[in-house]
Design an enzyme around this catalytic site. Structure first.
Site, PDB file in Angstrom:
ATOM      1  CG  ASP A 220      85.832  83.934  63.093  1.00 38.06           C
ATOM      2  OD1 ASP A 220      86.817  83.195  63.007  1.00 38.06           O
ATOM      3  OD2 ASP A 220      85.123  84.265  62.127  1.00 38.06           O
ATOM      4  CD  GLU A 276      76.476  93.057  81.713  1.00 42.83           C
ATOM      5  OE1 GLU A 276      75.776  92.024  81.639  1.00 42.83           O
ATOM      6  OE2 GLU A 276      76.374  94.009  80.907  1.00 42.83           O
TER       7      GLU A 276
HETATM    8  C1  GLC Z   1      88.562  83.045  60.829  1.00 41.58           C
HETATM    9  C2  GLC Z   1      88.591  81.580  61.171  1.00 41.58           C
HETATM   10  C3  GLC Z   1      88.500  80.788  59.913  1.00 41.58           C
HETATM   11  C4  GLC Z   1      87.180  81.102  59.244  1.00 41.58           C
HETATM   12  C5  GLC Z   1      87.042  82.608  59.012  1.00 41.58           C
HETATM   13  C6  GLC Z   1      85.618  82.991  58.684  1.00 41.58           C
HETATM   14  O1  GLC Z   1      89.691  83.451  60.154  1.00 41.58           O
HETATM   15  O2  GLC Z   1      89.746  81.288  61.924  1.00 41.58           O
HETATM   16  O3  GLC Z   1      88.618  79.406  60.128  1.00 41.58           O
HETATM   17  O4  GLC Z   1      87.095  80.434  58.029  1.00 41.58           O
HETATM   18  O5  GLC Z   1      87.397  83.363  60.147  1.00 41.58           O
HETATM   19  O6  GLC Z   1      84.805  82.880  59.805  1.00 41.58           O
END
Ligand code: GLC
Length: 561
Positions: A220, A276
């Protein structure tokens, strides 16, 4: 000698790691399938539907976060990385899910939110409590700037940095008399990766899940991990609305808040931790132009993340010229050993069919392209049946983002084609024409099912031979059979009629042609190659060397080599 060479070459070819050849299906767990009847999708629900995904033909599933969380951003705000949110299930369910995926010879990716935690995470609870607790330095804390105009304790924010969602990302905590930094929303404080303990703790979590058998991660907002060590002000930019290729926005160039040199280095470090455990996939949600996002893959040998999303194509135009240029661009920037990723929607963006005027014929062609071009395709749940965006008022949104935007009015976002209320792309999967589209037996589902479920659903499309779902399934059957489609090189075919895109995919001894008509008029022309065998057609025919592509028709041909 020559035989030796061929054998060697053959070995090299077969050693292409699985993560360059796979096909990814994204599941938003809250909306996929509800087993316990509480109106929320869950892990046992995913287990129950694994056969469906396998029959559809995808090899890898990526599941959006299901870890312990107050769900203020539906799981992208994690309060414990080693626990499962009770509405999704238990650790036993996770173990069983991993086993069941592997039993089907499929792979599973978890979603790692490394940049920030929830403000409910015990790390943050400690960190905010005082300036001298053991976790005091685990988040990004700065003193207020004193202001000649304002002499209260809060002073002024430490610098001009804007959050992704607009407005300052600095938030004041009275307990410490300081500001903490949050790239996204105020309840998602950013971790401080300049503290080695933080990095260690996060890599330990990565190891914990890899040890449990997970095959990799979607990462993310990975490009936000490090921020400028000196906290320099970001420069001015003329950009108001961020685009897929330029993450600057709200009149600010994000020079010091994203894509820092340390984050590119961290990508390599994370890769070596994954290594790993064998061949593991890591796919970065990274934002910026191609030259920047490509750097997360590391040096020429691809020693960084294994894949990155390059979101430029989320705003695709449905023309052959657009896709030809896209392919040229991706081939130029992601030559072997790199592999591009082709993605047209996700849980944050508009559903792809929404860009196609809800035309199923166009959606078939789009996915025929996505599943045959050189790259890893990533398909968001529901795209295979043509699920479309719902329309919900901002005021009652469950998604926190629309509540930030009281202004401008909704039609401005609609005109720009931007999805602000992400609830609209997260409605429950439409399995059949019964109550709640067969998603749940609850009286009320967490989000309402979209009204067209009696027309657009899995059961109906499974039965209709020429449905979007069956087209995708047929293309995937061919892709899994033909090595050329999994790992072959790509060459564009020249001199085709207007608005027709064509390319070949080949490995030694195997060659496939793909011809796609983006026009609403049919096209006739001669095939460039003899001995073509028709593998799949939508609305098109091959007669000797004569090719006829119907409106939005496509062909996959196999050649004798
Ligand atoms: C990313 C995710 C989204 C989330 C954001 C904060 O863009 O895809 O859904 O709200 O990060 O984590």
């Amino acid at each position: 000698m020559l035989a030796e060479f061929h054998r060697f070459k053959g070995d090299l070819m077969t050693s292409v790691p699985w993560y360059y050849k796979t096909t990814i299906y994204q599941i938003y767990p809250r909306s996929f399938y509800d087993r316990n009847g509480d109106g929320i999708g869950d892990l046992p629900g995913i287990i129950q539907k694994l056969d469906y995904i396998q029959k559809l033909g995808f090899e890898t599933i990526w599941i959006s976060p299901f870890f312990a969380s107050p769900q203020a951003d539906f799981g992208y705000d994690i309060s414990n990385y080693g626990e499962i949110a009770p509405e999704y299930g238990t650790m036993n369910n996770v173990t069983q899910l991993i086993e069941e995926v592997h039993r089907r010879e499929m792979k599973i990716l978890f979603d790692m939110v490394m940049n920030h935690t929830s403000n409910d995470h015990p790390w943050f609870q400690d960190s905010i409590s005082s300036r001298d607790n053991p976790k005091a330095d685990w988040y990004i804390w700065r003193d207020p700037l004193s202001s000649p105009l304002w002499r209260g304790a809060e002073g002024q924010v430490p610098n001009n940095w804007q959050s992704v969602t607009g407005g300052s990302g600095w938030h004041y905590a009275r307990t410490r008399g300081q500001y903490f930094w949050a790239s996204f929303l105020p309840f998602q404080p950013d971790l401080n990766y300049r503290n080695p303990e933080v990095k260690q703790a996060m890599l330990d979590i990565v190891r914990f899940w890899l040890g449990k058998g997970v095959d990799g991660f979607r990462l993310d907002i990975f490009n936000y991990i490090y921020k400028d060590a000196e906290f320099r002000d970001n420069p001015f930019s003329f950009t108001l609305v961020p685009t897929e290729e330029n993450s600057s926005g709200f009149f600010q160039d994000l020079k010091y808040t994203v894509n820092q040199p340390e984050t590119f280095e961290f990508a390599k470090e994370l890769r070596s931790v994954c290594d790993e455990f064998g061949e593991k996939l890591s796919i970065g949600e990274v934002l910026g132009g191609t030259k920047i996002v490509r750097r997360f893959l590391g040096d020429e040998t691809n020693d960084g993340l294994t894949l990155v999303f390059d979101f430029r194509m989320l705003t695709f135009k449905f023309t052959a010229d657009y896709f030809r240029e896209l392919v040229q661009h991706m081939e130029r920037h992601y030559p072997p050993p790199f592999m591009p990723v082709y993605v047209f929607s996700n849980h944050d963006r508009r559903r792809s069919i929404d860009r196609l005027g809800a035309d199923i014929r166009k959606a078939k062609l789009l996915h025929m392209f996505q599943l045959t071009v050189r790259g890893v395709p990533c398909l968001y749940y529901g795209e295979e049946i043509g699920m479309i965006n719902s329309k919900f008022p901002f005021a009652t949104a469950l998604d926190p983002i629309p509540h930030k935007f009281k202004f401008p009015p909704r039609f401005v976002f609609d005109a720009l084609g931007i999805t602000i209320n992400r609830d609209e792309v997260r409605t429950p999967m439409q399995w059949n024409g019964t109550k709640n589209a067969g998603f749940s037996s609850a009286v009320k589902t967490w989000l309402p099912v979209y009204k067209n479920y009696d027309q657009i659903n899995v059961e109906k499309e499974t039965k209709a031979e020429d449905s979007l779902l069956n087209t995708i399934r047929s293309v995937l059957v061919i892709r899994r059979k033909e090595r050329a489609l999994q790992e072959g090189q790509l060459q564009l075919i020249e001199n085709l009629p207007a608005n027709v895109l064509g390319y070949t995919r080949s490995v030694p001894g195997e060659k496939i042609s793909i011809l796609l008509n983006f026009d609403d008029r049919e096209k006739e022309f001669e095939a460039a190659e003899y001995n073509s065998l028709l593998e799949l057609s939508i609305e098109s025919t091959l007669n000797g060397r004569k090719i006829r592509l119907g409106a939005y028709g496509g062909l996959i041909l196999k050649h004798a080599t």
